[in-house]
Design a protein around this motif. Sequence first.
Motif, PDB file in Angstrom:
ATOM      1  N   GLY A   7     -97.907 -58.434 -28.316  1.00 49.77           N
ATOM      2  CA  GLY A   7     -97.902 -57.738 -27.024  1.00 49.77           C
ATOM      3  C   GLY A   7     -99.208 -57.029 -26.732  1.00 49.77           C
ATOM      4  N   PHE A   8     -99.704 -56.264 -27.699  1.00 52.56           N
ATOM      5  CA  PHE A   8    -100.962 -55.550 -27.477  1.00 52.56           C
ATOM      6  C   PHE A   8    -102.127 -56.535 -27.372  1.00 52.56           C
ATOM      7  N   GLY A   9    -102.067 -57.620 -28.150  1.00 47.19           N
ATOM      8  CA  GLY A   9    -103.113 -58.642 -28.055  1.00 47.19           C
ATOM      9  C   GLY A   9    -103.156 -59.288 -26.686  1.00 47.19           C
ATOM     10  N   LEU A  10    -101.988 -59.565 -26.118  1.00 46.42           N
ATOM     11  CA  LEU A  10    -101.933 -60.162 -24.785  1.00 46.42           C
ATOM     12  C   LEU A  10    -102.464 -59.205 -23.717  1.00 46.42           C
ATOM     13  N   ILE A  11    -102.121 -57.930 -23.830  1.00 44.99           N
ATOM     14  CA  ILE A  11    -102.619 -56.963 -22.844  1.00 44.99           C
ATOM     15  C   ILE A  11    -104.134 -56.822 -22.946  1.00 44.99           C
ATOM     16  N   ILE A  12    -104.638 -56.663 -24.161  1.00 46.98           N
ATOM     17  CA  ILE A  12    -106.085 -56.511 -24.359  1.00 46.98           C
ATOM     18  C   ILE A  12    -106.807 -57.782 -23.912  1.00 46.98           C
ATOM     19  N   GLY A  13    -106.256 -58.933 -24.287  1.00 51.96           N
ATOM     20  CA  GLY A  13    -106.871 -60.192 -23.877  1.00 51.96           C
ATOM     21  C   GLY A  13    -106.879 -60.385 -22.372  1.00 51.96           C
ATOM     22  N   ALA A  14    -105.799 -60.024 -21.723  1.00 55.00           N
ATOM     23  CA  ALA A  14    -105.712 -60.175 -20.272  1.00 55.00           C
ATOM     24  C   ALA A  14    -106.780 -59.339 -19.569  1.00 55.00           C
TER      25      ALA A  14
ATOM     26  N   VAL B 227    -112.806 -65.268 -17.132  1.00 58.88           N
ATOM     27  CA  VAL B 227    -111.902 -66.219 -16.492  1.00 58.88           C
ATOM     28  C   VAL B 227    -111.576 -65.819 -15.062  1.00 58.88           C
ATOM     29  N   GLY B 228    -111.625 -64.557 -14.788  1.00 59.39           N
ATOM     30  CA  GLY B 228    -111.250 -64.072 -13.468  1.00 59.39           C
ATOM     31  C   GLY B 228    -109.850 -63.491 -13.496  1.00 59.39           C
ATOM     32  N   PRO B 229    -109.308 -63.168 -12.329  1.00 56.60           N
ATOM     33  CA  PRO B 229    -107.984 -62.546 -12.251  1.00 56.60           C
ATOM     34  C   PRO B 229    -106.857 -63.401 -12.825  1.00 56.60           C
ATOM     35  N   VAL B 230    -107.117 -64.682 -13.047  1.00 53.38           N
ATOM     36  CA  VAL B 230    -106.088 -65.561 -13.614  1.00 53.38           C
ATOM     37  C   VAL B 230    -105.668 -65.064 -14.996  1.00 53.38           C
ATOM     38  N   SER B 231    -106.584 -64.427 -15.721  1.00 58.93           N
ATOM     39  CA  SER B 231    -106.255 -63.948 -17.072  1.00 58.93           C
ATOM     40  C   SER B 231    -105.175 -62.877 -17.048  1.00 58.93           C
ATOM     41  N   LEU B 232    -104.984 -62.221 -15.916  1.00 59.52           N
ATOM     42  CA  LEU B 232    -103.958 -61.180 -15.821  1.00 59.52           C
ATOM     43  C   LEU B 232    -102.539 -61.761 -15.872  1.00 59.52           C
ATOM     44  N   LEU B 233    -102.427 -63.077 -15.793  1.00 62.85           N
ATOM     45  CA  LEU B 233    -101.108 -63.708 -15.918  1.00 62.85           C
ATOM     46  C   LEU B 233    -100.550 -63.572 -17.331  1.00 62.85           C
ATOM     47  N   ALA B 234    -101.395 -63.210 -18.289  1.00 54.73           N
ATOM     48  CA  ALA B 234    -100.911 -63.004 -19.664  1.00 54.73           C
ATOM     49  C   ALA B 234    -100.200 -61.662 -19.814  1.00 54.73           C
ATOM     50  N   ALA B 235    -100.443 -60.738 -18.913  1.00 51.85           N
ATOM     51  CA  ALA B 235     -99.831 -59.406 -19.019  1.00 51.85           C
ATOM     52  C   ALA B 235     -98.298 -59.447 -18.968  1.00 51.85           C
TER      53      ALA B 235
END
Length: 103
Positions: free
Chosen positions: A32-39, A46-54
């Motif tokens: 979970g924390f990895g996905l938030i930090i990565g997003a 990557v752009g705002p598309v990376s926020l889909l991982a949140a």
Amino acid sequence: MNTVKLPAPSAAPETNFASRSVPRHLARGAIGFGLIIGAIALVPVVGPVSLLAAPLALVAFRGCPTCWMVGLAQTISRGRLERRCEDGVCTLTKTHPTAKAAE
């Protein structure tokens, strides 16, 4: 003198955020924390598309990071603490090994 009788408190629904084991719970937290930090970190690349991982992080946390922390406390204390309610007063006590063996 008039007295008012209050209704007995209803049992609150028990919400359980605990996992089966501490390592499993910590793994969910790392994901979970990895996905938030990565997003957040990948937004410049990557752009705002990376926020889909949140939202996937919310699935790993079973809610929010606070829910994950509550679940960690529940997972650690599972089988070690016992809540008893008598006459509207609830207390938290350690379970005794003999009481656990009797169940």
